[in-house]
Design an enzyme around this catalytic site. Structure first.
Site, PDB file in Angstrom:
ATOM      1  N   GLY A  28       0.858  -1.193   0.000  1.00  0.00           N
ATOM      2  CA  GLY A  28       0.000   0.000   0.000  1.00  0.00           C
ATOM      3  C   GLY A  28       0.888   1.235   0.000  1.00  0.00           C
ATOM      4  O   GLY A  28       0.540   2.295   0.517  1.00  0.00           O
ATOM      5  N   GLY A  29       2.071   1.058  -0.607  1.00  0.00           N
ATOM      6  CA  GLY A  29       3.136   2.051  -0.516  1.00  0.00           C
ATOM      7  C   GLY A  29       2.864   3.346  -1.250  1.00  0.00           C
ATOM      8  O   GLY A  29       3.620   4.311  -1.090  1.00  0.00           O
ATOM      9  N   GLY A  76       0.009   4.930  -0.787  1.00  0.00           N
ATOM     10  CA  GLY A  76      -1.121   5.564  -0.085  1.00  0.00           C
ATOM     11  C   GLY A  76      -0.724   6.615   0.946  1.00  0.00           C
ATOM     12  O   GLY A  76       0.458   6.909   1.171  1.00  0.00           O
ATOM     13  N   LEU A 127      -0.859   6.887   4.435  1.00  0.00           N
ATOM     14  CA  LEU A 127       0.026   6.664   5.588  1.00  0.00           C
ATOM     15  C   LEU A 127       1.414   6.242   5.148  1.00  0.00           C
ATOM     16  O   LEU A 127       2.417   6.676   5.720  1.00  0.00           O
ATOM     17  CB  LEU A 127      -0.568   5.597   6.528  1.00  0.00           C
ATOM     18  CG  LEU A 127      -1.887   5.948   7.214  1.00  0.00           C
ATOM     19  CD1 LEU A 127      -2.248   4.885   8.254  1.00  0.00           C
ATOM     20  CD2 LEU A 127      -1.824   7.309   7.885  1.00  0.00           C
ATOM     21  N   ASP A 153       0.529  -6.341  -7.038  1.00  0.00           N
ATOM     22  CA  ASP A 153      -0.858  -6.460  -6.605  1.00  0.00           C
ATOM     23  C   ASP A 153      -0.955  -7.532  -5.528  1.00  0.00           C
ATOM     24  O   ASP A 153      -0.502  -8.669  -5.739  1.00  0.00           O
ATOM     25  CB  ASP A 153      -1.723  -6.822  -7.826  1.00  0.00           C
ATOM     26  CG  ASP A 153      -3.189  -6.618  -7.536  1.00  0.00           C
ATOM     27  OD1 ASP A 153      -3.630  -6.917  -6.384  1.00  0.00           O
ATOM     28  OD2 ASP A 153      -3.902  -6.156  -8.444  1.00  0.00           O
ATOM     29  N   TYR A 156     -15.064  -4.464   6.080  1.00  0.00           N
ATOM     30  CA  TYR A 156     -13.705  -3.966   6.343  1.00  0.00           C
ATOM     31  C   TYR A 156     -13.299  -4.316   7.777  1.00  0.00           C
ATOM     32  O   TYR A 156     -12.216  -4.847   8.026  1.00  0.00           O
ATOM     33  CB  TYR A 156     -13.709  -2.458   6.114  1.00  0.00           C
ATOM     34  CG  TYR A 156     -12.496  -1.697   6.567  1.00  0.00           C
ATOM     35  CD1 TYR A 156     -11.309  -1.727   5.845  1.00  0.00           C
ATOM     36  CD2 TYR A 156     -12.551  -0.876   7.707  1.00  0.00           C
ATOM     37  CE1 TYR A 156     -10.201  -0.975   6.246  1.00  0.00           C
ATOM     38  CE2 TYR A 156     -11.457  -0.127   8.104  1.00  0.00           C
ATOM     39  CZ  TYR A 156     -10.292  -0.178   7.379  1.00  0.00           C
ATOM     40  OH  TYR A 156      -9.209   0.568   7.776  1.00  0.00           O
ATOM     41  N   LYS A 204     -10.303  -6.697   9.293  1.00  0.00           N
ATOM     42  CA  LYS A 204      -9.296  -6.188  10.244  1.00  0.00           C
ATOM     43  C   LYS A 204      -9.230  -7.100  11.465  1.00  0.00           C
ATOM     44  O   LYS A 204      -8.152  -7.465  11.939  1.00  0.00           O
ATOM     45  CB  LYS A 204      -9.629  -4.756  10.665  1.00  0.00           C
ATOM     46  CG  LYS A 204      -9.399  -3.707   9.586  1.00  0.00           C
ATOM     47  CD  LYS A 204      -7.937  -3.576   9.236  1.00  0.00           C
ATOM     48  CE  LYS A 204      -7.656  -2.443   8.265  1.00  0.00           C
ATOM     49  NZ  LYS A 204      -6.291  -2.478   7.711  1.00  0.00           N
TER      50      LYS A 204
HETATM   51  N1  LIG Z   1      -6.616   6.328   7.414  1.00  0.00           N
HETATM   52  C1  LIG Z   1      -7.315   5.832   8.438  1.00  0.00           C
HETATM   53  O1  LIG Z   1      -8.203   6.487   9.017  1.00  0.00           O
HETATM   54  C2  LIG Z   1      -7.014   4.437   8.941  1.00  0.00           C
HETATM   55  C3  LIG Z   1      -7.508   4.039  10.191  1.00  0.00           C
HETATM   56  C4  LIG Z   1      -7.243   2.747  10.621  1.00  0.00           C
HETATM   57  C5  LIG Z   1      -6.504   1.892   9.830  1.00  0.00           C
HETATM   58  N2  LIG Z   1      -6.043   2.310   8.613  1.00  0.00           N
HETATM   59  C6  LIG Z   1      -5.322   1.367   7.775  1.00  0.00           C
HETATM   60  O2  LIG Z   1      -4.058   1.908   7.404  1.00  0.00           O
HETATM   61  C7  LIG Z   1      -3.706   1.423   6.095  1.00  0.00           C
HETATM   62  C8  LIG Z   1      -3.332   2.590   5.203  1.00  0.00           C
HETATM   63  O3  LIG Z   1      -4.434   3.492   5.139  1.00  0.00           O
HETATM   64  P1  LIG Z   1      -4.362   4.790   4.210  1.00  0.00           P
HETATM   65  O4  LIG Z   1      -5.190   5.832   4.863  1.00  0.00           O
HETATM   66  O5  LIG Z   1      -2.953   5.062   3.853  1.00  0.00           O
HETATM   67  O6  LIG Z   1      -5.166   4.257   2.928  1.00  0.00           O
HETATM   68  P2  LIG Z   1      -4.905   4.531   1.362  1.00  0.00           P
HETATM   69  O7  LIG Z   1      -6.161   4.122   0.654  1.00  0.00           O
HETATM   70  O8  LIG Z   1      -4.373   5.896   1.151  1.00  0.00           O
HETATM   71  O9  LIG Z   1      -3.744   3.484   1.022  1.00  0.00           O
HETATM   72  C9  LIG Z   1      -3.997   2.132   0.752  1.00  0.00           C
HETATM   73  C10 LIG Z   1      -3.142   1.737  -0.439  1.00  0.00           C
HETATM   74  O10 LIG Z   1      -3.366   0.338  -0.685  1.00  0.00           O
HETATM   75  C11 LIG Z   1      -3.258   0.147  -2.078  1.00  0.00           C
HETATM   76  N3  LIG Z   1      -3.902  -1.092  -2.490  1.00  0.00           N
HETATM   77  C12 LIG Z   1      -5.219  -1.402  -2.457  1.00  0.00           C
HETATM   78  N4  LIG Z   1      -5.414  -2.607  -2.987  1.00  0.00           N
HETATM   79  C13 LIG Z   1      -4.197  -3.099  -3.348  1.00  0.00           C
HETATM   80  C14 LIG Z   1      -3.739  -4.298  -3.947  1.00  0.00           C
HETATM   81  N5  LIG Z   1      -4.599  -5.242  -4.333  1.00  0.00           N
HETATM   82  N6  LIG Z   1      -2.435  -4.455  -4.167  1.00  0.00           N
HETATM   83  C15 LIG Z   1      -1.549  -3.489  -3.844  1.00  0.00           C
HETATM   84  N7  LIG Z   1      -1.918  -2.319  -3.263  1.00  0.00           N
HETATM   85  C16 LIG Z   1      -3.231  -2.134  -3.032  1.00  0.00           C
HETATM   86  C17 LIG Z   1      -3.961   1.356  -2.680  1.00  0.00           C
HETATM   87  O11 LIG Z   1      -3.587   1.562  -4.044  1.00  0.00           O
HETATM   88  C18 LIG Z   1      -3.496   2.476  -1.740  1.00  0.00           C
HETATM   89  O12 LIG Z   1      -2.349   3.133  -2.256  1.00  0.00           O
HETATM   90  C19 LIG Z   1      -4.889   0.592   5.612  1.00  0.00           C
HETATM   91  O13 LIG Z   1      -4.655  -0.769   5.884  1.00  0.00           O
HETATM   92  C20 LIG Z   1      -6.039   1.089   6.463  1.00  0.00           C
HETATM   93  O14 LIG Z   1      -7.033   0.107   6.615  1.00  0.00           O
HETATM   94  C21 LIG Z   1      -6.261   3.567   8.166  1.00  0.00           C
END
Ligand SMILES: NC(=O)c1ccc[n+]([C@@H]2O[C@H](COP(=O)([O-])OP(=O)(O)OC[C@H]3O[C@@H](n4cnc5c(N)ncnc54)[C@H](O)[C@@H]3O)[C@@H](O)[C@H]2O)c1
Length: 314
Positions: free
Chosen positions: A9-10, A12, A14, A52, A141, A145
């Site tokens: 998820g690099g 994204g 976070l 992926d 979701y 988790k």
């Molecule tokens: N942001 C929040 O409020 C929050 C709260 C609790 C937990 N989280 C968790 O933290 C993590 C990161 O969240 P974020 O806000 O950066 O989300 P984000 O959507 O910005 O990042 C997630 C990334 O995962 C990638 N992804 C999705 N499906 C994929 C696949 N099949 N193969 C490869 N990559 C794939 C997406 O392209 C995206 O870049 C997630 O697991 C999320 O559930 C986030």
């Protein structure tokens, strides 16, 4: 030799921001995502690779090539999209995670970090939810988790993998994906800064547990660096603040005086968010690895105000 950290998820929200925290030490950071490129700036020297999570081959070849000592597993379908496409949510969040855990074992990964969520709880909850409160999430979701929390525990107990997990409140970040229902607190600041207005789809009284992204990134680094012998559990909750949407609106208006803010409640969105905890009991995190938040609502609003004013988005 520099240790390699593989972050799924690099591309994204976070992941990109975490690269700056990790880059301060001698580490080679590899970002893996199905997207073409990181959505935001990343620290210098990061390597980006397309892959992926639904492809076992992509996972295997990334671990074969990079031999990471630490895997940070952010790739996920988030809450809204998991309801829209349940089969894909299962393939990414469950099958993808299972394959990544298996390959991590096969490749001698030392530490595996996973971000769980308040969405792993649901149903009737006490105001402050204890760590070990029964988990009956209302959304798919949250189900995934919760299941990965259990999987991680299993891989630790049975196979010795150093699985470390944080149960995160809703994260407030200027880069929160606009499509996420839970992004309302983030979007209230971002859209007011860029367009002068914001419409809340939750109720003025809605108040799930929230946390500012800077505190999240600090917590991840703290948990990753905690000595193994200090950890008494694999899944830790952290708590920061629980302002109502009305209080968030007031914090926005007090900084952008001409902001046009109103509420047009979408009861499906509001009900889902109100099914999540208002507060998480973070006693174990404070005790085992010294957690305490640095940002309350006012400190967060000040920080967002200065960031968004110096570098507006959209
Ligand atoms: N942001 C929040 O409020 C929050 C709260 C609790 C937990 N989280 C968790 O933290 C993590 C990161 O969240 P974020 O806000 O950066 O989300 P984000 O959507 O910005 O990042 C997630 C990334 O995962 C990638 N992804 C999705 N499906 C994929 C696949 N099949 N193969 C490869 N990559 C794939 C997406 O392209 C995206 O870049 C997630 O697991 C999320 O559930 C986030």
């Amino acid at each position: 030799m520099a240790e390699t950290y593989l972050i799924t998820g690099g591309a994204g929200n976070l992941a990109c921001q975490l690269t700056f925290q990790l880059a301060t030490q001698n580490r080679h950071i590899v970002l893996l995502d199905r997207a073409d490129r990181p959505a935001e700036l990343v620290s210098e020297g990061c390597e980006f690779v397309r892959g992926d999570l639904t492809s076992p081959e992509d996972i295997r070849s990334a671990l074969d090539k990079y031999r990471p000592t630490v895997v940070i597993h952010f790739a996920s379908l988030l809450s809204g999209n998991s309801e829209v496409d349940r089969p894909l949510a299962w393939r990414v969040n469950m099958d993808g995670t299972f394959n990544l855990l298996e390959e991590s074992l096969r490749h001698d990964v030392k530490t595996f970090f996973f971000p769980s969520s308040v969405a792993a709880y649901g149903g009737s909850l006490p105001k402050t939810v204890p760590d070990d409160f029964p988990q009956w999430p209302d959304g798919l979701y949250g189900v995934t988790k919760m299941a990965v929390e259990r999987l991680g525990h299993y891989y630790h107990v049975k196979h010795g993998l150093d699985f470390r997990c944080l149960r995160l409140p809703v994260v407030v970040s200027r880069h929160a994906p606009a499509s996420a229902a839970s992004a309302y607190a983030s979007r209230a600041f971002v859209e007011t800064a860029s367009q002068g207005r914001f419409r809340f789809r939750v109720r003025p009284t809605t108040c799930p547990s929230l946390i500012y992204v800077r505190d999240v990134l600090r917590a991840i680094v703290m948990l990753l660096s905690a000595p193994a012998e200090r950890l008494t559990q694999r899944v830790y909750s952290i708590q920061s603040m629980s302002p109502t949407a009305h209080e968030i609106a007031a914090a926005v208006i007090s900084r952008w005086n001409s902001a046009d803010i109103d509420f047009e409640v979408d009861s499906i969105v509001a009900d889902l968010i109100e099914s999540w905890p208002q507060e998480l009991d973070d006693t174990a995190s404070r005790r085992d690895w010294g957690w305490s938040p640095q940002f309350d609502l006012e400190a967060m609003a000040d920080d967002l105000y200065s960031e968004l004013n110096s570098e507006p988005m959209e």
